[in-house]
Design an enzyme around this catalytic site. Structure first.
Site, PDB file in Angstrom:
ATOM      1  N   LYS A  99      13.427 -14.916   4.776  1.00  0.00           N
ATOM      2  CA  LYS A  99      13.314 -16.187   4.052  1.00  0.00           C
ATOM      3  C   LYS A  99      14.646 -16.375   3.325  1.00  0.00           C
ATOM      4  CE  LYS A  99      10.958 -19.769   2.619  1.00  0.00           C
ATOM      5  NZ  LYS A  99      10.500 -20.877   3.487  1.00  0.00           N
TER       6      LYS A  99
ATOM      7  N   ASP B 106       3.439  -7.512   7.572  1.00  0.00           N
ATOM      8  CA  ASP B 106       1.981  -7.376   7.430  1.00  0.00           C
ATOM      9  C   ASP B 106       1.308  -8.645   7.941  1.00  0.00           C
ATOM     10  OD1 ASP B 106      -0.514  -6.340   6.498  1.00  0.00           O
ATOM     11  OD2 ASP B 106      -0.341  -7.651   4.749  1.00  0.00           O
TER      12      ASP B 106
ATOM     13  N   ASP C  82      -0.651  -9.409  11.916  1.00  0.00           N
ATOM     14  CA  ASP C  82      -2.037  -9.868  12.087  1.00  0.00           C
ATOM     15  C   ASP C  82      -2.078 -11.107  12.980  1.00  0.00           C
ATOM     16  OD1 ASP C  82      -3.144  -7.912  10.418  1.00  0.00           O
ATOM     17  OD2 ASP C  82      -4.483  -9.355   9.445  1.00  0.00           O
TER      18      ASP C  82
HETATM   19  C1  IPM Z   1      -2.002  -2.992   7.199  1.00  0.00           C
HETATM   20  C2  IPM Z   1      -2.952  -3.253   6.073  1.00  0.00           C
HETATM   21  C3  IPM Z   1      -2.435  -2.545   4.834  1.00  0.00           C
HETATM   22  C4  IPM Z   1      -1.089  -3.155   4.487  1.00  0.00           C
HETATM   23  C5  IPM Z   1      -3.351  -2.576   3.619  1.00  0.00           C
HETATM   24  C6  IPM Z   1      -4.742  -2.070   3.958  1.00  0.00           C
HETATM   25  C7  IPM Z   1      -2.772  -1.807   2.461  1.00  0.00           C
HETATM   26  O1  IPM Z   1      -3.127  -4.606   5.873  1.00  0.00           O
HETATM   27  O2  IPM Z   1      -1.760  -1.814   7.519  1.00  0.00           O
HETATM   28  O3  IPM Z   1      -1.517  -3.959   7.774  1.00  0.00           O
HETATM   29  O4  IPM Z   1      -1.035  -4.205   3.839  1.00  0.00           O
HETATM   30  O5  IPM Z   1      -0.077  -2.562   4.844  1.00  0.00           O
HETATM   31 MG    MG Z   2      -2.264  -5.806   7.366  1.00  0.00          MG
END
Ligand code: IPM
Ligand code: MG
Length: 354
Positions: free
Chosen positions: A187, A243, A247
Site C-alpha cells: 500500500k 493473511d 483467504d
Molecule cells: C492464518 C490465521 C492466523 C493468522 C490467526 C489464527 C492468528 O488467520 O494462519 O491465516 O492471522 O495468521
Molecule cells: Mg488467516
C-alpha cells in the site's frame, strides 16, 4: 533415514485430520528407508484447558528440536472470551516467532476435477489456477509494538531491510521454478513501510533478471484476484495483507478444505498446516476434509525432509482419488455421493503407488 516430527493436533477437527494424515504418511513410508517418529505436543485451546496456557514451553522446546512440525488447527469459540494473552491463536503466532518461520507458502491451486467448485465464472479460470501466495510471517503489524487503554489501542506496522529482502529472495526463487513472475503487493501510495518494502523488493529483483516483477496496491490486488486471477504466479506480501489475500485466493479455488501451507525459516525446520481452521462445528462428525493436511504433509516431505519422491507419491494419490470422484461434503456438488473423513483417507491410500 530417521526424522523426528513434532505433531500438534490442536483443537476442533485438528486431531482427526492429523490422525488421518499420519495414516497416509505411514502407508507412504512403509517399506522405504524413511522412518518418521512422531511426538505429540499441546498448543491452542487444548493446551489452555490442560496446562493453563496456549503455548507451553515444552511445545516450543520440542518443536525446535524436531525436523518438522505438523499442525492440525487451533482455536474455537470456547476460548474466544479469554484475555489477549490467553487466546489459542497466540500458540500459532508464538510458534512462528520462536521457530523463526518468516516465509509462509500458501499455494492456491484449482484442481481441474473441482473446477465446478470455483465460485468464479468458468471462463475466468479456463486454464486452471495455480497461484503461490507468499506471506511474510514474523514481522509487520502482527509483531509490532502494540498497546491499549480503556478507550484507544494501537498496533505498529514496521518492516526493515533484512525482513523484506529475505522474503523477497524466497519469492524470486519460487518464481524461478514456476512461471517467473512476482507480484509484490503493498500500500505504497499511503504507507511508509510499504515504500520501504518496494525499495528492497526491487533491489532483490536485480539478482533475478529472468523474473518479471510488478507491484500492486493491496486493494487493487484484492479486486484483480476475482477479476483476472490467471495473471498471478507468485504473490509476495507482508503479514496482514498476506493473511487477507490468502483467504481470498483460497476461496477462488473452491474449497479452503483443500489447501496446504508451509512456514519456513532459514533452516530446513518448517511448520506445515492446512489453511483451514479448527471448524469446531463439524468436529468429531467425520465431515472434515483431510486433504489439506495430507497435502501439507507432502509439503513437509519436500521442504523439510528432502523426500520429493514420497511427496509426489502422496500428491499423485490425492489427484487420482479426486479423479475417481472421491469427495468430502465441502467439495461435493449437490446430490453427489460424499465420503467421510476416514473414507477420503482410504481413497488416497488406495490410489497410492507402492
Ligand atoms: C492464518 C490465521 C492466523 C493468522 C490467526 C489464527 C492468528 O488467520 O494462519 O491465516 O492471522 O495468521
Ligand atoms: Mg488467516
Amino acid at each position: 533415514m530417521k526424522f523426528n516430527i513434532a505433531v500438534i493436533p490442536g483443537d476442533g477437527i485438528g486431531p482427526e485430520v492429523i490422525a488421518e494424515t499420519i495414516r497416509v504418511l505411514d502407508y507412504a513410508t512403509k517399506g522405504t528407508d524413511v522412518e518418521l517418529n512422531y511426538t505429540s505436543y499441546l498448543a491452542g485451546g487444548c493446551a489452555i484447558d490442560e496446562v493453563g496456557k496456549p503455548l507451553p514451553e515444552e511445545t516450543v522446546v520440542g518443536t525446535k528440536a524436531s525436523d518438522a512440525v505438523l499442525l492440525g488447527a487451533v482455536g474455537g469459540e470456547k476460548w474466544d472470551t479469554l484475555g489477549s494473552d490467553m487466546r489459542p491463536e497466540n500458540a500459532l503466532l508464538g510458534l512462528r516467532g520462536a521457530l523463526g518461520l518468516f516465509a509462509n507458502l500458501r499455494p492456491a491451486v484449482l484442481f481441474p476435477q473441482l473446477s465446478e467448485a470455483c465460485p468464479l465464472k468458468p471462463e475466468l479460470v479456463k486454464d486452471g489456477l495455480d497461484i503461490l501466495v507468499l506471506r511474510e510471517l514474523t514481522g509487520g503489524i502482527y509483531f509490532g509494538e502494540k498497546d491499549r487503554d480503556e478507550t484507544s489501542g494501537y498496533d505498529t506496522l514496521k518492516y526493515s531491510d533484512y525482513e523484506i529482502k529475505r522474503i523477497a529472495h524466497v519469492a524470486f526463487k519460487a518464481a524461478m521454478k514456476r512461471d517467473k513472475k512476482v507480484t509484490s503487493v503493498d500500500k505504497a501510495n499511503v504507507l511508509e513501510s510499504s515504500r520501504v518494502w518496494r525499495k528492497y523488493v526491487e533491489e532483490v529483483a536485480l539478482d533475478y533478471p529472468e523474473v518479471t516483477l510488478n507491484h500492486m496496491y493491496v486493494d487493487n490486488a484484492a479486486m484483480q484476484l476475482v477479476r483476472y486471477p490467471e495473471q498471478f504466479d507468485v504473490i509476495v506480501t507482508g503479514n496482514m495483507f498476506g493473511d487477507i489475500l490468502s483467504d481470498e485466493a483460497a476461496m477462488i479455488t473452491g474449497s479452503i478444505g483443500m489447501l496446504p501451507s508451509a512456514s519456513l525459516g532459514d533452516t530446513t525446520l518448517g511448520m506445515y498446516e492446512p489453511v483451514h481452521g479448527s471448524a469446531p462445528d463439524i468436529a468429531g462428525q467425520e465431515l472434515a476434509n483431510p486433504l489439506a493436511t495430507i497435502m501439507s504433509a507432502a509439503m513437509m516431505l519436500k521442504y523439510s525432509l528432502g523426500q520429493d519422491d514420497l511427496a509426489n507419491k502422496i500428491e499423485k494419490a490425492v489427484d487420482k482419488a479426486l479423479t475417481d470422484g472421491a469427495r468430502t461434503k465441502d467439495i461435493a456438488l449437490p446430490g453427489e455421493l460424499t465420503l467421510t473423513t476416514t473414507q477420503m483417507t482410504d481413497a488416497v491410500i488406495a490410489n497410492m503407488e507402492k
